[in-house]
Motif scaffolding. Structure first.
Motif, PDB file in Angstrom:
ATOM      1  N   ALA A   1      -9.989 -19.642 -25.616  1.00  0.00           N
ATOM      2  CA  ALA A   1      -8.715 -19.156 -26.166  1.00  0.00           C
ATOM      3  C   ALA A   1      -8.696 -19.355 -27.675  1.00  0.00           C
ATOM      4  O   ALA A   1      -9.261 -20.310 -28.211  1.00  0.00           O
ATOM      5  N   GLY A   2      -8.021 -18.422 -28.354  1.00  0.00           N
ATOM      6  CA  GLY A   2      -7.915 -18.515 -29.803  1.00  0.00           C
ATOM      7  C   GLY A   2      -9.156 -18.063 -30.538  1.00  0.00           C
ATOM      8  O   GLY A   2      -9.330 -18.393 -31.723  1.00  0.00           O
ATOM      9  N   ALA A   3     -10.037 -17.299 -29.882  1.00  0.00           N
ATOM     10  CA  ALA A   3     -11.264 -16.844 -30.522  1.00  0.00           C
ATOM     11  C   ALA A   3     -10.954 -15.969 -31.736  1.00  0.00           C
ATOM     12  O   ALA A   3      -9.925 -15.283 -31.786  1.00  0.00           O
ATOM     13  N   ARG A   4     -11.853 -16.000 -32.721  1.00  0.00           N
ATOM     14  CA  ARG A   4     -11.661 -15.183 -33.920  1.00  0.00           C
ATOM     15  C   ARG A   4     -11.665 -13.700 -33.582  1.00  0.00           C
ATOM     16  O   ARG A   4     -10.967 -12.893 -34.210  1.00  0.00           O
ATOM     17  N   LEU A   5     -12.465 -13.321 -32.591  1.00  0.00           N
ATOM     18  CA  LEU A   5     -12.564 -11.916 -32.211  1.00  0.00           C
ATOM     19  C   LEU A   5     -12.760 -11.828 -30.701  1.00  0.00           C
ATOM     20  O   LEU A   5     -13.615 -12.518 -30.133  1.00  0.00           O
ATOM     21  N   MET A   6     -11.986 -10.970 -30.059  1.00  0.00           N
ATOM     22  CA  MET A   6     -12.158 -10.670 -28.644  1.00  0.00           C
ATOM     23  C   MET A   6     -12.714  -9.258 -28.545  1.00  0.00           C
ATOM     24  O   MET A   6     -12.153  -8.316 -29.110  1.00  0.00           O
ATOM     25  N   ILE A   7     -13.836  -9.109 -27.839  1.00  0.00           N
ATOM     26  CA  ILE A   7     -14.487  -7.809 -27.697  1.00  0.00           C
ATOM     27  C   ILE A   7     -14.406  -7.380 -26.244  1.00  0.00           C
ATOM     28  O   ILE A   7     -14.732  -8.143 -25.332  1.00  0.00           O
ATOM     29  N   ILE A   8     -13.970  -6.138 -26.036  1.00  0.00           N
ATOM     30  CA  ILE A   8     -13.809  -5.588 -24.684  1.00  0.00           C
ATOM     31  C   ILE A   8     -14.664  -4.333 -24.557  1.00  0.00           C
ATOM     32  O   ILE A   8     -14.561  -3.411 -25.370  1.00  0.00           O
ATOM     33  N   THR A   9     -15.497  -4.311 -23.532  1.00  0.00           N
ATOM     34  CA  THR A   9     -16.251  -3.111 -23.190  1.00  0.00           C
ATOM     35  C   THR A   9     -15.738  -2.555 -21.869  1.00  0.00           C
ATOM     36  O   THR A   9     -14.844  -3.150 -21.258  1.00  0.00           O
ATOM     37  N   ASP A  10     -16.276  -1.421 -21.423  1.00  0.00           N
ATOM     38  CA  ASP A  10     -15.743  -0.788 -20.218  1.00  0.00           C
ATOM     39  C   ASP A  10     -16.245  -1.448 -18.943  1.00  0.00           C
ATOM     40  O   ASP A  10     -15.465  -1.830 -18.069  1.00  0.00           O
TER      41      ASP A  10
ATOM     42  N   VAL B   1      -5.798 -15.182 -24.082  1.00  0.00           N
ATOM     43  CA  VAL B   1      -6.845 -15.497 -25.062  1.00  0.00           C
ATOM     44  C   VAL B   1      -6.249 -15.703 -26.449  1.00  0.00           C
ATOM     45  O   VAL B   1      -6.677 -16.578 -27.205  1.00  0.00           O
ATOM     46  N   ARG B   2      -5.259 -14.880 -26.810  1.00  0.00           N
ATOM     47  CA  ARG B   2      -4.610 -14.951 -28.130  1.00  0.00           C
ATOM     48  C   ARG B   2      -5.641 -14.846 -29.260  1.00  0.00           C
ATOM     49  O   ARG B   2      -5.727 -15.720 -30.133  1.00  0.00           O
ATOM     50  N   PRO B   3      -6.459 -13.796 -29.282  1.00  0.00           N
ATOM     51  CA  PRO B   3      -7.468 -13.678 -30.338  1.00  0.00           C
ATOM     52  C   PRO B   3      -6.842 -13.292 -31.670  1.00  0.00           C
ATOM     53  O   PRO B   3      -5.734 -12.740 -31.714  1.00  0.00           O
ATOM     54  N   ALA B   4      -7.559 -13.566 -32.759  1.00  0.00           N
ATOM     55  CA  ALA B   4      -7.085 -13.137 -34.071  1.00  0.00           C
ATOM     56  C   ALA B   4      -7.256 -11.634 -34.239  1.00  0.00           C
ATOM     57  O   ALA B   4      -6.438 -10.978 -34.881  1.00  0.00           O
TER      58      ALA B   4
END
Length: 243
Positions: A93-102, A171-174
């Motif tokens: 949680a709180g990651a600088r970047l959250m990446i989502i793929t399909d 997650v609450r990403p930046a």
């Protein structure tokens, strides 16, 4: 001759009884008189009650509980495609970047991790270009396993989108980065502008988060000319963070 006459008499009797059966006579003698000429009563219309709307899914309240729910609950769409083979999210949680793929590629399913093989090498290079590694990000896919034929139907997509919005809230990403057209179409509302044009905002259960969108590494491997546009999108993440 006598046998023939007996057979014809039996056939005549059967036909006679069948005629009365069709007329509605089901017994030789009844206790109550019956008005056979009375028209039949019309059937009462059946009352169709509307189906109750399904109750909204109650998502876990913490990210750790959410991960456990993803791993253990057999009501997720993935449990019908590839039981026991889901590729769970990685990161905190709180990651600088959250990446989502399909969804995972076939190579990912074999490796048990997202972005394996050549697509993974390119993905790691994209992260290095913005000063990150896999340890710095939260990485997940809308579908945690690969459906048959690599195709998602509308019902499963709607369930996965709802689940992803709950996950982003936990997650609450930046920042948020979406990879691939299928991911973009599912998670970003349609508009006249290209969703790959700079930063926008993604709505989730807890508010909004800045989001960028770009090509999936699998497409960049086959269309190198798209790398320039992908680099501009990654730069927008760096520039927005510096402001």
């Amino acid at each position: 001759m006598r046998g023939l006459l007996q057979n014809e008499a039996a056939l005549a009797a059967d036909a006679y009884l069948a005629w009365w059966s069709l007329a509605g006579v089901d017994c030789a003698i009844g206790e109550e008189p019956v008005d056979w000429l009375r028209p039949a009563r019309p059937a009462e219309p059946s009352i169709t009650r509307p189906l109750a709307a399904p109750a909204p899914t109650q998502h876990p309240a913490t990210l750790d509980a959410f991960h456990l729910w993803l791993a253990k609950d057999n009501r997720h769409p993935e449990s019908h495609w590839a039981p026991g083979r889901a590729i769970l999210p990685t990161g905190i949680a709180g990651a600088r970047l959250m990446i989502i793929t399909d969804m995972p590629d076939p190579a990912d399913m074999n490796a048990g991790a997202l972005f394996a093989d050549r697509a993974g090498t390119l993905f790691d290079a994209m992260l290095r270009a913005i000063g990150l590694t896999r340890d710095d990000i939260y990485l997940t896919a809308m579908a945690l396993a690969r459906p048959p034929g690599g195709s998602l139907d509308a019902d499963d997509t709607a369930r996965l989108v709802e689940r992803m919005r709950a996950q982003v809230a936990l997650v609450r990403p930046a920042r948020l980065l979406l990879l691939g057209d299928r991911t973009i179409r599912a998670l970003l509302p349609t508009s006249d502008s290209d969703p790959r044009d700079g930063l926008r905002f993604f709505n989730h259960e807890g508010g909004t988060v800045p989001v960028a969108a770009t090509f999936h590494p699998r497409l960049l491997l086959t269309q190198p000319a798209a790398k320039a546009e992908c680099w501009r999108t990654l730069q927008s993440l760096i520039e927005d963070k510096a402001q």
